[in-house]
Design a protein around this motif. Sequence first.
Motif, PDB file in Angstrom:
ATOM      1  N   THR A   1       3.829  -6.388  -5.416  1.00 19.61           N
ATOM      2  CA  THR A   1       3.688  -7.422  -4.393  1.00 19.61           C
ATOM      3  C   THR A   1       2.984  -6.878  -3.158  1.00 19.61           C
ATOM      4  O   THR A   1       2.060  -7.501  -2.625  1.00 19.61           O
ATOM      5  CB  THR A   1       5.075  -7.976  -3.989  1.00 19.61           C
ATOM      6  N   VAL A   2       3.390  -5.706  -2.697  1.00 18.25           N
ATOM      7  CA  VAL A   2       2.788  -5.130  -1.491  1.00 18.25           C
ATOM      8  C   VAL A   2       1.355  -4.679  -1.769  1.00 18.25           C
ATOM      9  O   VAL A   2       0.477  -4.837  -0.915  1.00 18.25           O
ATOM     10  CB  VAL A   2       3.660  -3.988  -0.927  1.00 18.25           C
ATOM     11  N   ALA A   3       1.075  -4.177  -2.965  1.00 15.94           N
ATOM     12  CA  ALA A   3      -0.304  -3.824  -3.321  1.00 15.94           C
ATOM     13  C   ALA A   3      -1.185  -5.075  -3.306  1.00 15.94           C
ATOM     14  O   ALA A   3      -2.321  -5.031  -2.814  1.00 15.94           O
ATOM     15  CB  ALA A   3      -0.341  -3.143  -4.682  1.00 15.94           C
ATOM     16  N   ASP A   4      -0.665  -6.193  -3.821  1.00 17.46           N
ATOM     17  CA  ASP A   4      -1.404  -7.456  -3.770  1.00 17.46           C
ATOM     18  C   ASP A   4      -1.665  -7.863  -2.321  1.00 17.46           C
ATOM     19  O   ASP A   4      -2.757  -8.320  -1.975  1.00 17.46           O
ATOM     20  CB  ASP A   4      -0.631  -8.579  -4.468  1.00 17.46           C
ATOM     21  N   LEU A   5      -0.669  -7.713  -1.477  1.00 20.95           N
ATOM     22  CA  LEU A   5      -0.797  -8.069  -0.066  1.00 20.95           C
ATOM     23  C   LEU A   5      -1.851  -7.197   0.624  1.00 20.95           C
ATOM     24  O   LEU A   5      -2.713  -7.700   1.355  1.00 20.95           O
ATOM     25  CB  LEU A   5       0.552  -7.939   0.627  1.00 20.95           C
ATOM     26  N   LEU A   6      -1.809  -5.889   0.374  1.00 15.84           N
ATOM     27  CA  LEU A   6      -2.810  -4.989   0.950  1.00 15.84           C
ATOM     28  C   LEU A   6      -4.220  -5.382   0.511  1.00 15.84           C
ATOM     29  O   LEU A   6      -5.149  -5.413   1.324  1.00 15.84           O
ATOM     30  CB  LEU A   6      -2.520  -3.542   0.540  1.00 15.84           C
TER      31      LEU A   6
ATOM     32  N   ASP B   1      12.880   6.068  -6.925  1.00 17.23           N
ATOM     33  CA  ASP B   1      11.499   6.559  -6.802  1.00 17.23           C
ATOM     34  C   ASP B   1      10.557   5.433  -6.409  1.00 17.23           C
ATOM     35  O   ASP B   1       9.698   5.598  -5.541  1.00 17.23           O
ATOM     36  CB  ASP B   1      11.024   7.201  -8.100  1.00 17.23           C
ATOM     37  N   GLU B   2      10.708   4.285  -7.061  1.00 20.03           N
ATOM     38  CA  GLU B   2       9.844   3.150  -6.727  1.00 20.03           C
ATOM     39  C   GLU B   2      10.131   2.659  -5.312  1.00 20.03           C
ATOM     40  O   GLU B   2       9.214   2.292  -4.581  1.00 20.03           O
ATOM     41  CB  GLU B   2      10.001   2.003  -7.724  1.00 20.03           C
ATOM     42  N   ARG B   3      11.382   2.668  -4.911  1.00 23.75           N
ATOM     43  CA  ARG B   3      11.737   2.237  -3.547  1.00 23.75           C
ATOM     44  C   ARG B   3      11.079   3.152  -2.513  1.00 23.75           C
ATOM     45  O   ARG B   3      10.628   2.697  -1.464  1.00 23.75           O
ATOM     46  CB  ARG B   3      13.256   2.206  -3.371  1.00 23.75           C
ATOM     47  N   THR B   4      10.979   4.452  -2.816  1.00 31.45           N
ATOM     48  CA  THR B   4      10.308   5.391  -1.914  1.00 31.45           C
ATOM     49  C   THR B   4       8.821   5.061  -1.827  1.00 31.45           C
ATOM     50  O   THR B   4       8.248   5.007  -0.728  1.00 31.45           O
ATOM     51  CB  THR B   4      10.501   6.839  -2.411  1.00 31.45           C
ATOM     52  N   ARG B   5       8.191   4.812  -2.970  1.00 31.90           N
ATOM     53  CA  ARG B   5       6.769   4.450  -2.973  1.00 31.90           C
ATOM     54  C   ARG B   5       6.546   3.116  -2.274  1.00 31.90           C
ATOM     55  O   ARG B   5       5.578   2.939  -1.539  1.00 31.90           O
ATOM     56  CB  ARG B   5       6.225   4.405  -4.403  1.00 31.90           C
ATOM     57  N   LEU B   6       7.459   2.183  -2.489  1.00 34.06           N
ATOM     58  CA  LEU B   6       7.385   0.877  -1.835  1.00 34.06           C
ATOM     59  C   LEU B   6       7.446   1.038  -0.316  1.00 34.06           C
ATOM     60  O   LEU B   6       6.675   0.422   0.416  1.00 34.06           O
ATOM     61  CB  LEU B   6       8.511  -0.030  -2.328  1.00 34.06           C
ATOM     62  N   SER B   7       8.329   1.881   0.159  1.00 34.66           N
ATOM     63  CA  SER B   7       8.439   2.132   1.592  1.00 34.66           C
ATOM     64  C   SER B   7       7.124   2.664   2.154  1.00 34.66           C
ATOM     65  O   SER B   7       6.646   2.203   3.201  1.00 34.66           O
ATOM     66  CB  SER B   7       9.575   3.117   1.866  1.00 34.66           C
TER      67      SER B   7
ATOM     68  N   LEU C   1       4.641  -0.136   2.302  1.00 33.66           N
ATOM     69  CA  LEU C   1       4.937  -1.057   3.400  1.00 33.66           C
ATOM     70  C   LEU C   1       4.419  -0.516   4.727  1.00 33.66           C
ATOM     71  O   LEU C   1       3.855  -1.262   5.530  1.00 33.66           O
ATOM     72  CB  LEU C   1       6.434  -1.337   3.483  1.00 33.66           C
ATOM     73  N   TYR C   2       4.575   0.786   4.958  1.00 35.85           N
ATOM     74  CA  TYR C   2       4.043   1.365   6.194  1.00 35.85           C
ATOM     75  C   TYR C   2       2.524   1.255   6.227  1.00 35.85           C
ATOM     76  O   TYR C   2       1.937   0.999   7.285  1.00 35.85           O
ATOM     77  CB  TYR C   2       4.520   2.801   6.385  1.00 35.85           C
ATOM     78  N   GLN C   3       1.858   1.415   5.085  1.00 32.79           N
ATOM     79  CA  GLN C   3       0.411   1.214   5.027  1.00 32.79           C
ATOM     80  C   GLN C   3       0.055  -0.237   5.360  1.00 32.79           C
ATOM     81  O   GLN C   3      -0.909  -0.517   6.074  1.00 32.79           O
ATOM     82  CB  GLN C   3      -0.126   1.545   3.638  1.00 32.79           C
ATOM     83  N   CYS C   4       0.863  -1.143   4.845  1.00 33.97           N
ATOM     84  CA  CYS C   4       0.636  -2.565   5.078  1.00 33.97           C
ATOM     85  C   CYS C   4       0.806  -2.897   6.568  1.00 33.97           C
ATOM     86  O   CYS C   4      -0.018  -3.614   7.143  1.00 33.97           O
ATOM     87  CB  CYS C   4       1.599  -3.376   4.221  1.00 33.97           C
ATOM     88  N   TYR C   5       1.857  -2.378   7.191  1.00 31.53           N
ATOM     89  CA  TYR C   5       2.076  -2.623   8.623  1.00 31.53           C
ATOM     90  C   TYR C   5       0.909  -2.093   9.436  1.00 31.53           C
ATOM     91  O   TYR C   5       0.428  -2.747  10.368  1.00 31.53           O
ATOM     92  CB  TYR C   5       3.361  -1.967   9.115  1.00 31.53           C
TER      93      TYR C   5
END
Length: 98
Positions: free
Chosen positions: A29-34, A66-72, A75-79
């Motif tokens: 989802t976040v990759a799509d958003l980026l 592990d995925e939650r760490t990558r997701l975090s 998200l910082y990249q997205c912000y």
Amino acid sequence: MRLVLERSDACVRLKLNRPDRRNALTEDTVADLLGALDESPDQPVLLGSTDPTVFSAGADLDVSDDERTRLSDLLYQCYERMITRPGPVIAIVEGPAV
């Protein structure tokens, strides 16, 4: 489709679209958003939800640590992208948002 994208001459509308999971965020989802933020960097973006009762429940708790760490990290990249891109990003928040 995790993210609904609607374009007009005035702006791009991005809507989180995982109502069954209260729009809980995953890496995909976040990759799509980026990617969507990068497509038209000068155009204003309205970020919302397809479900008027919730904006986002935050990170999907069903993913691995592990995925939650990558997701975090994503998200910082997205912000960072949201605040540094030339066009503004306006969040339309209805309902709970984490």
